[in-house]
Design an enzyme around this catalytic site. Structure first.
Site, short mmCIF file in Angstrom:
data_model
loop_
_atom_site.label_atom_id
_atom_site.label_comp_id
_atom_site.label_asym_id
_atom_site.label_seq_id
_atom_site.Cartn_x
_atom_site.Cartn_y
_atom_site.Cartn_z
N TYR A 232 0.83 -1.22 0.00
CA TYR A 232 0.00 0.00 0.00
C TYR A 232 0.86 1.27 0.00
O TYR A 232 0.88 2.03 -0.99
CB TYR A 232 -0.93 -0.05 1.22
CG TYR A 232 -1.71 1.21 1.51
CD1 TYR A 232 -2.23 2.01 0.49
CD2 TYR A 232 -1.96 1.59 2.83
CE1 TYR A 232 -2.97 3.15 0.77
CE2 TYR A 232 -2.70 2.72 3.13
CZ TYR A 232 -3.19 3.50 2.10
OH TYR A 232 -3.91 4.63 2.39
N ASP B 177 10.13 -6.72 -3.80
CA ASP B 177 9.00 -7.17 -2.97
C ASP B 177 8.83 -8.67 -3.16
O ASP B 177 8.95 -9.17 -4.30
CB ASP B 177 7.72 -6.42 -3.38
CG ASP B 177 6.64 -6.47 -2.31
OD1 ASP B 177 6.21 -7.59 -1.96
OD2 ASP B 177 6.22 -5.40 -1.84
N THR C 228 2.46 -9.94 0.86
CA THR C 228 1.26 -9.14 1.13
C THR C 228 1.01 -8.10 0.03
O THR C 228 -0.07 -7.51 -0.01
CB THR C 228 1.36 -8.41 2.48
OG1 THR C 228 2.56 -7.63 2.51
CG2 THR C 228 1.39 -9.40 3.64
N PHE D 182 10.19 -0.19 3.17
CA PHE D 182 8.82 -0.39 3.62
C PHE D 182 8.50 -1.86 3.93
O PHE D 182 7.50 -2.13 4.59
CB PHE D 182 7.82 0.08 2.55
CG PHE D 182 7.91 1.54 2.24
CD1 PHE D 182 7.22 2.47 3.00
CD2 PHE D 182 8.69 2.00 1.19
CE1 PHE D 182 7.29 3.82 2.71
CE2 PHE D 182 8.77 3.35 0.88
CZ PHE D 182 8.08 4.27 1.66
N THR E 169 7.24 3.35 12.92
CA THR E 169 5.86 3.43 13.39
C THR E 169 5.79 4.12 14.75
O THR E 169 6.71 4.01 15.57
CB THR E 169 5.24 2.02 13.54
OG1 THR E 169 3.94 2.13 14.15
CG2 THR E 169 6.10 1.11 14.39
N TYR F 178 5.18 -6.25 17.25
CA TYR F 178 5.30 -5.43 16.04
C TYR F 178 6.04 -4.13 16.34
O TYR F 178 7.03 -3.79 15.70
CB TYR F 178 3.91 -5.15 15.46
CG TYR F 178 3.92 -4.02 14.46
CD1 TYR F 178 4.59 -4.15 13.25
CD2 TYR F 178 3.28 -2.81 14.73
CE1 TYR F 178 4.63 -3.10 12.33
CE2 TYR F 178 3.30 -1.76 13.82
CZ TYR F 178 3.97 -1.92 12.63
OH TYR F 178 4.01 -0.87 11.73
#
Length: 320
Positions: A11, A31, A35, A71, A115, A139
């Protein structure tokens, strides 16, 4: 610049990749599609399928890359609690492999998608970069570990690194060249789940807790439009100074309540969107909001798109 974007089929990674291509950069997306989606890789970017452990050095070595935007990550909080080893291996282990490949290939500049979960339950809001980091799940802990590694790589190997910490990302990038938006197999984010009700894919929105010390009794959370987020990553590229690891929060400074999100979704979609209220979930803080004053002062970044724009773009992407 020639740039490697890890997780660029996901995303946020795909949106940033598209913005980088639009800005005139040469972009290679790496990638493993665990996902991500290969059709999310924007036109103009080269796609390489592979893991960071097995493929990163092969891609980077001798290819003249200027920097990496990182990412690629596992990002489901609940899954991280159920299977922490998957997150230590998939986030920390794979990142270490990437950083080692960069060091061996002589690529020392990196922008890392961190994050605000690294802060855990804050003592106050809005959260500042100087606040204690006490993640409450594997996480957040894995992302904090990567931040720590980057600090050491900057000190030991001269890396120039920037970590960007943020909470909820929403919206989509909609251009004449294509669209990049949110389409997770397991969707845990509020806005897309509310929109699923408007699309008839769910019967109601579950709202947990109506007695929080907030204006309407529901939790307040921070949201940033994915296009604004991508803009911050592009600015951060120019802030990667040799031997330095800089950390910036990205946030609205005020946030939006769950009820506010539902109301905006009703207004944008024209659907009633039923709500089912339930008791609080254990461990849910009343307010999680990040301050972006530091990056505003350093790089001139601030969010430009409000909640209505986030929902409108996400809705347009869902209906495409």
């Amino acid at each position: 610049m020639k740039l490697l974007v890890t997780g660029g089929a996901g995303y946020i990674g795909s949106v940033v990749s598209a913005q980088l291509v639009e800005a005139g950069h040469e972009v290679v997306v790496l990638d493993d599609l665990s996902t991500g989606h290969d059709d999310a890789v924007p036109a103009g970017a080269r796609f390489v399928r592979g893991t960071l452990r097995k493929t990163a050095f092969e891609v980077l070595d001798g290819a003249g890359f200027d920097a990496v935007l990182h990412f690629a990550a596992k990002s489901l909080v609940g899954e991280s609690v159920a299977n922490p080893a998957k997150y230590w291996d998939g986030n920390v282990g794979e990142s270490l492999a990437l950083f080692d490949a960069m060091r061996r290939a002589g690529v020392g500049r990196i922008v890392f998608s961190s994050t605000a979960a690294t802060y855990g339950e804050p003592e106050g809001t809005p959260i500042l970069e100087t606040d204690p980091t006490r993640p409450t799940n594997p996480y957040g802990a894995s992302k904090l570990a990567i931040d720590t590694i980057l600090t050491e790589y900057a000190r030991l190997y001269g890396f120039g690194a920037v970590s960007l910490r943020y909470f909820n990302v929403a919206g989509a990038l909609l251009t004449d060249r294509g669209a990049q938006g949110e389409r997770h197999t397991v969707e845990t984010h509020l806005i897309p789940n509310v929109l699923k009700v408007a699309q008839g894919e769910r019967e109601a929105v579950n709202v947990f807790g109506t007695d929080y010390p907030t204006a309407d009794g529901t939790c307040v959370r921070d949201y940033v439009h994915v296009v604004d987020l991508g803009r911050a990553h592009l600015l951060a590229l120019d802030d990667t100074a040799e031997g330095s690891h800089r950390i910036y929060n990205l946030g609205s400074g005020s946030g939006y309540s769950v009820n506010e999100v539902v109301e905006v979704c009703r207004a944008v979609t024209g659907h009633a969107i039923p709500v089912e209220y339930a008791d609080r979930r254990p461990g849910d803080p009343a307010v999680l909001v990040a301050s972006s004053e530091k990056i505003n002062e350093a790089l001139g970044w601030k969010p430009e798109r409000d909640l209505t724009q986030m929902v409108a773009d996400a809705w347009a992407f869902a209906l495409r």
